[in-house]
Design an enzyme around this catalytic site. Structure first.
Site, PDB file in Angstrom:
ATOM      1  N   ASN A  99       0.803  -1.234   0.000  1.00  0.00           N
ATOM      2  CA  ASN A  99       0.000   0.000   0.000  1.00  0.00           C
ATOM      3  C   ASN A  99       0.830   1.275   0.000  1.00  0.00           C
ATOM      4  O   ASN A  99       0.399   2.295  -0.549  1.00  0.00           O
ATOM      5  CB  ASN A  99      -0.968  -0.006   1.193  1.00  0.00           C
ATOM      6  CG  ASN A  99      -0.260  -0.017   2.530  1.00  0.00           C
ATOM      7  OD1 ASN A  99       0.724  -0.739   2.709  1.00  0.00           O
ATOM      8  ND2 ASN A  99      -0.741   0.773   3.464  1.00  0.00           N
ATOM      9  N   GLU A 108       4.280  -3.581  12.284  1.00  0.00           N
ATOM     10  CA  GLU A 108       3.174  -2.635  12.183  1.00  0.00           C
ATOM     11  C   GLU A 108       2.026  -3.367  11.521  1.00  0.00           C
ATOM     12  O   GLU A 108       2.145  -3.830  10.378  1.00  0.00           O
ATOM     13  CB  GLU A 108       3.523  -1.391  11.381  1.00  0.00           C
ATOM     14  CG  GLU A 108       2.394  -0.375  11.448  1.00  0.00           C
ATOM     15  CD  GLU A 108       2.569   0.813  10.541  1.00  0.00           C
ATOM     16  OE1 GLU A 108       1.806   0.914   9.565  1.00  0.00           O
ATOM     17  OE2 GLU A 108       3.471   1.622  10.801  1.00  0.00           O
ATOM     18  N   GLU A 130     -11.488  -4.080  10.165  1.00  0.00           N
ATOM     19  CA  GLU A 130     -10.777  -3.138   9.306  1.00  0.00           C
ATOM     20  C   GLU A 130     -11.204  -3.342   7.855  1.00  0.00           C
ATOM     21  O   GLU A 130     -11.144  -4.451   7.324  1.00  0.00           O
ATOM     22  CB  GLU A 130      -9.264  -3.344   9.436  1.00  0.00           C
ATOM     23  CG  GLU A 130      -8.454  -2.369   8.618  1.00  0.00           C
ATOM     24  CD  GLU A 130      -6.950  -2.586   8.768  1.00  0.00           C
ATOM     25  OE1 GLU A 130      -6.196  -1.608   8.664  1.00  0.00           O
ATOM     26  OE2 GLU A 130      -6.540  -3.751   8.993  1.00  0.00           O
TER      27      GLU A 130
END
Length: 537
Positions: free
Chosen positions: A178, A274, A406
């Site tokens: 991304n 992350e 999400e």
């Protein structure tokens, strides 16, 4: 592993003359030259990358096998021995040169990011600016952060103590699709500045950006072989990455992160992760509604919402909820979608068919269970195969998928509140804790609310860019949003091993033979009480 031989432009001759069928894109020969920087395993079939804007082929990517990855680590380890012997000042100069080259040559990588990730150009520029900021920060501050530290010794004047920092060795980095340029820089640059070598596995979909940055780094003076790039699926080469690295850095989904953490911890090897997020935004009653609505568009729809720190939940005080919603919907509807390589579009497309399927499923689930779609809520195949309108939902309830899961797309839900403590509790009611946003005219109140939010970064009167762009502060997640931090001093020191050295002179730290142990213990106890009062201890 990374090739050092010249590229063969003919490797891309079966592809269109412009990459991915996008007008103005780099030539297929240029894409092939970047791909020629990596090799594939003999039994690993190449993967064809498609452009999100058009669905047309971009290039064919060789895929590494287990042996290729282990060979890449061996080559990186050999290069690292000499690199670790260079001064930190030399490494800083390389990053400064890279910073300037990046800004001078940004047009080409802007095209690459758009073509392979489907971003609007303004979102692609966010990647360029973030990459430059990271290079500038570590190009300026690494020597200070890594410098030997003097510490007060156990006995003043007789004990000299200090702390040194040594590189880990070879860092394994698994990068997501991304933010292919910025997240590569945020992980690779400090690892190199600390004296490590790197073996990076970027996602196949956005490998060209990483390869371009690697090529530019070598032009800026990075020794060839120090930064290796391997391509392949984690299911095929993940074992080699986990087993060969001296530290692992991963950005991606929470389930994959948990699996990697479990596997690498068995080697007693360090890692940073992350992971996912369900990021909240809180609009307090005194907020500037117009600015909050404008900021929310960026916070929710940059990179089509495919940003780990994007906002997916907005809590608005009931006294301004109607005004905010009206302004936010109007600004969302004014957002222009497009796939040209220019700055005219405000939002691009999704990056993959799987992301389009997820976004569609989340919106349809909410719609079917009674949520209202205030704007958006549909795919736009007339613009391209993966476009989806920026979508604003309300009346979203806990049994609906987008309430807690999400989405990672251009979908946000609006909720009202009357009590700030309740808004904070609801914002924190999630297994995630990556980013949060607070809007208010009162900076102190924003800071106080932010301090009560369980998120690794909090932005007041901004969505995510204030912390994302401030490279001197750490960035990372609480709870299931990750472990460890990137950026700041922590983002550099995590790639090092701390070593303590103490030199003792004169007095020993055990009683000499003529002195009884009981007397020694009393003398030392009195001394420790006196030492506690000395400054710096």
């Amino acid at each position: 592993m990374t090739r050092t031989s010249p590229a063969d432009p003919a490797a891309g001759q079966d592809l269109p003359s412009t990459v991915g069928g996008v007008a103005g894109a780099p030539t297929a020969a240029r894409a092939a030259a970047l791909v020629a920087r990596v090799t594939g395993g003999a039994d690993a079939a190449p993967v064809r990358m498609l452009a999100p804007f058009t669905g047309q082929p971009v290039t064919s990517l060789p895929q590494a096998d287990d042996g290729e990855v282990r060979a890449a680590f061996a080559a990186a380890r050999e290069a690292q021995r000499e690199w670790s012997a260079t001064s930190v000042a030399q490494r800083q100069r390389f990053l400064v040169r890279l910073h300037d080259l990046l800004l001078d040559r940004q047009a080409e990588v802007l095209d690459l990011v758009q073509v392979e990730a489907g971003k609007a150009r303004i979102d692609a520029f966010d990647e360029v600016s973030a990459t430059a900021l990271v290079a500038a920060f570590y190009g300026k501050h690494s020597a200070k952060i890594l410098s030997p530290r003097r510490q007060a010794g156990v006995i003043p004047a007789l004990t000299k103590a200090g702390e040194l920092r040594h590189p880990k060795g070879v860092v394994g980095i698994i990068s997501p699709w991304n933010y292919p340029l910025a997240l590569t820089a945020m992980d690779v640059f400090p690892a190199l500045a600390a004296g490590n070598a790197v073996v990076q596995k970027p996602d196949n979909q956005t490998a060209l950006s990483a390869l371009w940055l690697q090529e530019l780094a070598e032009e800026a003076g990075l020794p060839a072989g120090l930064w290796q790039i391997v391509l392949g699926r984690g299911s095929r080469i993940g074992d080699a990455l986990v087993e060969e690295c001296d530290y692992l850095c991963f950005t991606g989904s929470t389930p994959t992160g948990k699996d990697l953490a479990s596997r690498i911890s068995r080697r007693l090897t360090g890692y940073s992760l992350e992971l996912g997020g369900k990021n909240p935004m809180i609009v307090l009653p005194d907020a500037d509604v117009a600015k909050a609505a404008t900021g929310a568009v960026t916070a929710c729809f940059s990179s089509a919402g495919q940003l780990c720190v994007s906002v997916e939940r907005i809590y608005v005080h009931e006294s301004v909820r109607e005004e905010f919603t009206r302004a936010f919907v109007a600004r969302t509807e004014a957002l222009k979608l497009g796939g040209a390589l220019d700055y005219h579009a405000g939002m691009g497309s999704l990056t993959s068919e799987s992301q389009l399927a997820t976004v569609t499923a989340h919106v349809e689930d909410a719609r079917a269970k009674g949520a209202r779609v205030l704007t958006g809520g549909r795919a736009r195949p007339d613009l391209g195969p993966l476009f989806y309108e920026p979508t604003v939902l309300t009346d979203v309830t806990p049994e609906m998928v987008p309430f807690a899961d999400e989405t990672f797309g251009p979908v946000v839900s609006i909720y009202g509140f009357t009590d700030v403590a309740d808004a904070i509790e609801r914002a924190n009611d999630t297994p995630f804790g990556l980013n949060a946003s607070v809007w208010t005219r009162n900076g102190r109140a924003g800071w106080e609310v932010g301090a009560r939010l369980k998120a690794g970064t909090v932005n007041v009167n901004e969505g995510y860019a204030a912390t994302f762009g401030t490279v001197g502060v750490p960035m990372g997640g609480m709870k299931e949003s990750g472990a460890g931090r990137r950026n700041g001093a922590e983002g550099l020191l995590k790639y090092t091993e701390a070593q303590s050295i103490a030199i003792q002179r004169g007095l020993a730290l055990r009683p000499p033979k003529p002195v009884p142990g009981s007397l020694w213990a009393r003398l030392m106890s009195v001394s420790m009480k006196l030492l506690r009062r000395l400054p710096g201890r």
